[in-house]
Scaffold this motif. Structure first.
Motif, PDB file in Angstrom:
ATOM      1  N   LEU A 192       1.574  -8.007  10.897  1.00  0.00           N
ATOM      2  CA  LEU A 192       1.384  -6.624  11.349  1.00  0.00           C
ATOM      3  C   LEU A 192       2.609  -5.769  10.997  1.00  0.00           C
ATOM      4  O   LEU A 192       2.472  -4.624  10.572  1.00  0.00           O
ATOM      5  CB  LEU A 192       1.139  -6.631  12.860  1.00  0.00           C
ATOM      6  N   SER A 195       2.355  -4.592   7.713  1.00  0.00           N
ATOM      7  CA  SER A 195       1.075  -3.878   7.535  1.00  0.00           C
ATOM      8  C   SER A 195       0.043  -4.684   6.762  1.00  0.00           C
ATOM      9  O   SER A 195      -0.803  -4.122   6.066  1.00  0.00           O
ATOM     10  CB  SER A 195       1.290  -2.521   6.851  1.00  0.00           C
ATOM     11  N   GLN A 196       0.113  -6.014   6.848  1.00  0.00           N
ATOM     12  CA  GLN A 196      -0.903  -6.866   6.199  1.00  0.00           C
ATOM     13  C   GLN A 196      -2.004  -7.129   7.238  1.00  0.00           C
ATOM     14  O   GLN A 196      -2.032  -8.178   7.890  1.00  0.00           O
ATOM     15  CB  GLN A 196      -0.255  -8.179   5.725  1.00  0.00           C
ATOM     16  N   PHE A 197      -2.902  -6.144   7.371  1.00  0.00           N
ATOM     17  CA  PHE A 197      -3.862  -6.168   8.470  1.00  0.00           C
ATOM     18  C   PHE A 197      -4.849  -7.338   8.392  1.00  0.00           C
ATOM     19  O   PHE A 197      -5.210  -7.928   9.402  1.00  0.00           O
ATOM     20  CB  PHE A 197      -4.612  -4.838   8.547  1.00  0.00           C
ATOM     21  N   ASP A 198      -5.294  -7.668   7.141  1.00  0.00           N
ATOM     22  CA  ASP A 198      -6.271  -8.767   7.020  1.00  0.00           C
ATOM     23  C   ASP A 198      -5.657 -10.103   7.439  1.00  0.00           C
ATOM     24  O   ASP A 198      -6.285 -10.881   8.157  1.00  0.00           O
ATOM     25  CB  ASP A 198      -6.796  -8.862   5.580  1.00  0.00           C
ATOM     26  N   ARG A 201      -5.312 -10.187  11.186  1.00  0.00           N
ATOM     27  CA  ARG A 201      -6.609 -10.466  11.842  1.00  0.00           C
ATOM     28  C   ARG A 201      -6.965 -11.954  11.770  1.00  0.00           C
ATOM     29  O   ARG A 201      -7.456 -12.530  12.727  1.00  0.00           O
ATOM     30  CB  ARG A 201      -7.719  -9.666  11.150  1.00  0.00           C
ATOM     31  N   VAL A 224      -3.385  -3.953  15.818  1.00  0.00           N
ATOM     32  CA  VAL A 224      -3.790  -3.877  14.407  1.00  0.00           C
ATOM     33  C   VAL A 224      -4.704  -2.665  14.216  1.00  0.00           C
ATOM     34  O   VAL A 224      -4.484  -1.827  13.320  1.00  0.00           O
ATOM     35  CB  VAL A 224      -4.522  -5.176  13.963  1.00  0.00           C
ATOM     36  N   GLU A 225      -5.735  -2.548  15.082  1.00  0.00           N
ATOM     37  CA  GLU A 225      -6.685  -1.438  14.954  1.00  0.00           C
ATOM     38  C   GLU A 225      -5.977  -0.101  15.152  1.00  0.00           C
ATOM     39  O   GLU A 225      -6.252   0.867  14.451  1.00  0.00           O
ATOM     40  CB  GLU A 225      -7.827  -1.578  15.980  1.00  0.00           C
ATOM     41  N   SER A 226      -5.063  -0.070  16.094  1.00  0.00           N
ATOM     42  CA  SER A 226      -4.346   1.169  16.372  1.00  0.00           C
ATOM     43  C   SER A 226      -3.517   1.598  15.157  1.00  0.00           C
ATOM     44  O   SER A 226      -3.509   2.765  14.783  1.00  0.00           O
ATOM     45  CB  SER A 226      -3.472   0.947  17.611  1.00  0.00           C
ATOM     46  N   GLN A 227      -2.839   0.610  14.533  1.00  0.00           N
ATOM     47  CA  GLN A 227      -2.029   0.950  13.347  1.00  0.00           C
ATOM     48  C   GLN A 227      -2.891   1.378  12.179  1.00  0.00           C
ATOM     49  O   GLN A 227      -2.472   2.158  11.341  1.00  0.00           O
ATOM     50  CB  GLN A 227      -1.175  -0.252  12.937  1.00  0.00           C
ATOM     51  N   ARG A 228      -4.115   0.839  12.130  1.00  0.00           N
ATOM     52  CA  ARG A 228      -5.037   1.248  11.069  1.00  0.00           C
ATOM     53  C   ARG A 228      -5.616   2.636  11.358  1.00  0.00           C
ATOM     54  O   ARG A 228      -6.291   3.220  10.531  1.00  0.00           O
ATOM     55  CB  ARG A 228      -6.188   0.246  10.953  1.00  0.00           C
ATOM     56  N   ASP A 230      -7.843   3.205  13.861  1.00  0.00           N
ATOM     57  CA  ASP A 230      -9.149   3.110  14.514  1.00  0.00           C
ATOM     58  C   ASP A 230      -8.932   2.923  16.026  1.00  0.00           C
ATOM     59  O   ASP A 230      -8.931   1.797  16.539  1.00  0.00           O
ATOM     60  CB  ASP A 230      -9.936   1.933  13.920  1.00  0.00           C
TER      61      ASP A 230
END
Ligand SMILES: [Zn+2]
Length: 392
Positions: A192, A195-198, A201, A224-228, A230
């Motif tokens: 995170l 920023s490697q969201f996948d 997850r 993760v969702e918040s940083q993306r 969403d």
């Protein structure tokens, strides 16, 4: 009858003589053995019993000089050196043993285990790791895995920590799902940060597969969702904590309030936080709720919230919040008195509102997933304690 009874007469005398000779031989043997043990050995033992390890070491060194074959004494001495913090001497002692070509296989394993502990203690983690790894399949395997785990945690090598813990699980027949889930959470956290969201997850899924009540994994998923960007998905992830362990909701109360503000639904955010605070009261959700109400509904509503809370749970921390709300709405002439009282209360609550490790009692302002005091995972209660130091 041909057999004459008088033949039987000397038999008891014969047995007596045999017993006497056997006893003589035994005593002689014992005497020889005890003479073989130098006096320094007994002196050393005596010092050990009197808890004088420095002097014990000196005496044992004498023995080792006289009789270098005493392998077990080398081990005892090496151990003493390590305990006394004389790591260099312990290392030399165990290294010398390992250099002996005639060292029996079982003693060689012991020497490797001891030397590995010396290196570990000296902070030479690479060497310690190499030696502990050599003990696979031997009598020290489980203990060595325990040390290896400490090393990997120290080096934050979470993948190796997972592999080691899984081996320990199989050998020691003890579940380590909580620890493994936290290692995956550490990996998710690192992903995170980059920023490697996948990747993040994936690690979170693995953590939840090990330990489905892992509130930290749900928290990270929300992050993760918040940083993306969403925020609706972030809210859904954080709300999942209620079904896992609602005590942890307090830790995400601020984040939830912020996410509701970002999707433009502050009122719903306040409703959700209020319902959490009603069902699972905690200082963190109360503070988050208080800040939201103060900012969006005004000091009067915030004061009412704290008054209700104080009626239910009278605490100094609640009183401090009440004074804060009243100060906001107070006319100029009352402000001075209120500030004075708030200052007094403030001095008393400085050491309150800490998180506390249930294993070792270590207290901290910040919530830790791994206790900095005892190194155990998830031993902090997610609720801040309102009692001062020294009280439960
Ligand atoms: Zn602790």
């Amino acid at each position: 009858m041909d057999f004459e009874l008088w033949w039987l007469l000397p038999i008891p005398a014969l047995f007596f003589a045999m017993g006497w000779i056997a006893a003589r031989i035994d005593i002689k043997h014992l005497l020889r053995e005890s003479r073989a043990l130098p006096l320094s050995y007994f002196r050393g033992l005596n010092f050990l019993l009197n808890e004088q390890p420095d002097k014990a070491i000196e005496s044992f060194i004498e023995v080792v000089k006289v009789d270098p074959q005493t392998i077990d004494l080398h081990f005892a001495l090496g151990n003493l050196f390590r305990r006394q913090g004389e790591i260099d001497r312990a290392i030399r002692m165990h290294q010398n043993l390992l250099d002996r070509p005639d060292l029996p296989a079982d003693k060689r394993q012991t020497a490797v285990f001891e030397l590995a502990q010396d290196f570990h203690r000296a902070g030479l983690l690479d060497r310690a790791e190499e030696l502990f790894s050599r003990l696979d399949g031997g009598p020290f395997e489980v203990q060595a895995l325990g040390f290896l785990l400490q090393i990997y945690e120290q080096e934050k090598d979470w993948q190796k920590a997972i592999a080691t813990t899984k081996r320990m699980e199989a050998l020691a027949k003890r579940p380590y799902f909580k620890e493994i889930a936290h290692y995956y959470c550490e990996l998710a956290q690192n992903a995170l940060l980059r920023s490697q969201f996948d990747d993040a997850r994936q690690f979170i899924e693995q953590a939840l597969a090990e330990y489905k009540l892992c509130a930290r994994a749900a928290m990270l998923l929300g992050d993760v969702e918040s940083q993306r960007g969403d925020h609706t998905a972030a809210i859904a992830a954080w709300q999942r904590i209620e079904s896992q362990n609602p005590a942890f909701l307090g830790l995400v109360a601020d984040r939830l309030a912020d996410a509701y503000r970002k999707i433009g639904d502050v009122a719903q955010g306040i409703r959700v936080l209020r319902s959490y605070e009603d069902q699972y009261p905690s200082l963190d959700s109360l503070t988050a709720l208080f800040n939201q109400i103060l900012a969006h509904e005004g000091a009067e509503s915030a004061t009412q919230l704290i008054k209700d809370e104080l009626a239910r749970n009278p605490t100094l921390l609640g009183l401090d919040k009440l004074l804060e709300a009243q100060l906001m709405a107070a006319p100029a002439d009352r402000r001075h008195d209120l500030e004075l009282v708030k200052g007094l209360v403030g001095q008393h609550i400085k050491r309150l509102g800490m998180y506390r490790c249930e294993n070792c009692g270590f207290r901290a302002k910040q919530y830790y997933w791994r206790c900095p005091g005892c190194g155990k995972w998830e031993t902090y209660s997610p609720r801040r304690t309102e009692s001062p130091d020294g009280f439960a």
